[in-house]
Design a protein around this motif. Structure first.
Motif, short mmCIF file in Angstrom:
data_model
loop_
_atom_site.label_atom_id
_atom_site.label_comp_id
_atom_site.label_asym_id
_atom_site.label_seq_id
_atom_site.Cartn_x
_atom_site.Cartn_y
_atom_site.Cartn_z
N LEU A 25 -12.96 -22.61 -25.04
CA LEU A 25 -14.21 -23.27 -24.68
C LEU A 25 -15.31 -22.94 -25.68
N ILE A 26 -15.43 -21.67 -26.04
CA ILE A 26 -16.46 -21.27 -26.99
C ILE A 26 -16.21 -21.91 -28.35
N GLU A 27 -14.97 -21.92 -28.80
CA GLU A 27 -14.64 -22.56 -30.07
C GLU A 27 -14.96 -24.05 -30.04
N THR A 28 -14.72 -24.67 -28.89
CA THR A 28 -15.04 -26.08 -28.72
C THR A 28 -16.54 -26.31 -28.82
N LEU A 29 -17.33 -25.46 -28.17
CA LEU A 29 -18.78 -25.58 -28.24
C LEU A 29 -19.30 -25.33 -29.65
N VAL A 30 -18.71 -24.38 -30.34
CA VAL A 30 -19.10 -24.11 -31.73
C VAL A 30 -18.80 -25.33 -32.59
N PHE A 38 -26.39 -29.19 -35.27
CA PHE A 38 -27.27 -28.25 -34.58
C PHE A 38 -27.23 -26.94 -35.35
N ASP A 39 -28.37 -26.53 -35.89
CA ASP A 39 -28.38 -25.37 -36.79
C ASP A 39 -28.99 -24.10 -36.19
N LYS A 40 -29.26 -24.13 -34.90
CA LYS A 40 -29.81 -22.94 -34.23
C LYS A 40 -28.66 -22.12 -33.64
N PRO A 41 -28.95 -20.91 -33.17
CA PRO A 41 -27.89 -20.11 -32.55
C PRO A 41 -27.29 -20.81 -31.33
N GLU A 48 -28.58 -31.62 -23.49
CA GLU A 48 -28.82 -32.91 -24.11
C GLU A 48 -28.02 -33.07 -25.40
N VAL A 49 -27.97 -32.02 -26.20
CA VAL A 49 -27.21 -32.08 -27.46
C VAL A 49 -25.73 -32.29 -27.16
N ILE A 50 -25.22 -31.54 -26.21
CA ILE A 50 -23.80 -31.65 -25.85
C ILE A 50 -23.49 -33.05 -25.32
N ILE A 51 -24.28 -33.52 -24.38
CA ILE A 51 -24.04 -34.83 -23.77
C ILE A 51 -24.13 -35.93 -24.81
N TYR A 52 -25.18 -35.91 -25.63
CA TYR A 52 -25.36 -36.96 -26.63
C TYR A 52 -24.21 -36.96 -27.63
N HIS A 53 -23.86 -35.79 -28.13
CA HIS A 53 -22.78 -35.75 -29.13
C HIS A 53 -21.45 -36.19 -28.53
N LEU A 54 -21.16 -35.79 -27.31
CA LEU A 54 -19.90 -36.20 -26.69
C LEU A 54 -19.88 -37.70 -26.42
N LYS A 55 -21.02 -38.28 -26.06
CA LYS A 55 -21.09 -39.73 -25.88
C LYS A 55 -20.85 -40.44 -27.20
#
Length: 87
Positions: A25-30, A38-41, A48-55
């Protein structure tokens, strides 16, 4: 409201994760953060970033963005009249 977001993330994450079964899961999120630019930690990553990118991952490269497609008109005259409130 919060449970809706959780359900949405899980629903969108499932097909993406199945394409990359070897990742945790962590590797998937990375990987999602890297692909989305996304360049922040990682702890600053928001829903929102996760949802938008997955869409965006689910649409074809030549397909119009969903938010734009709903407002797109095939006929310029119709679009112009609608923008002026005449239709």
């Amino acid at each position: 409201m919060q449970s809706d977001r959780i359900n949405k993330v899980i629903e969108l994450l499932k097909p993406y994760w199945l394409k990359n079964k070897e990742l945790s899961l962590i590797e998937t999120l990375v990987r999602l953060t890297q692909e989305s630019g996304f360049d922040k930690p990682l702890e600053k990553l928001n829903d929102e970033v996760i949802i938008y990118h997955l869409k965006m991952d689910q649409i074809e490269a030549n397909e119009m963005l969903p938010g734009i497609a709903k407002d797109c008109k095939d006929d310029f005259k119709t679009a112009l009249l609608q923008a002026r409130g005449l239709i």
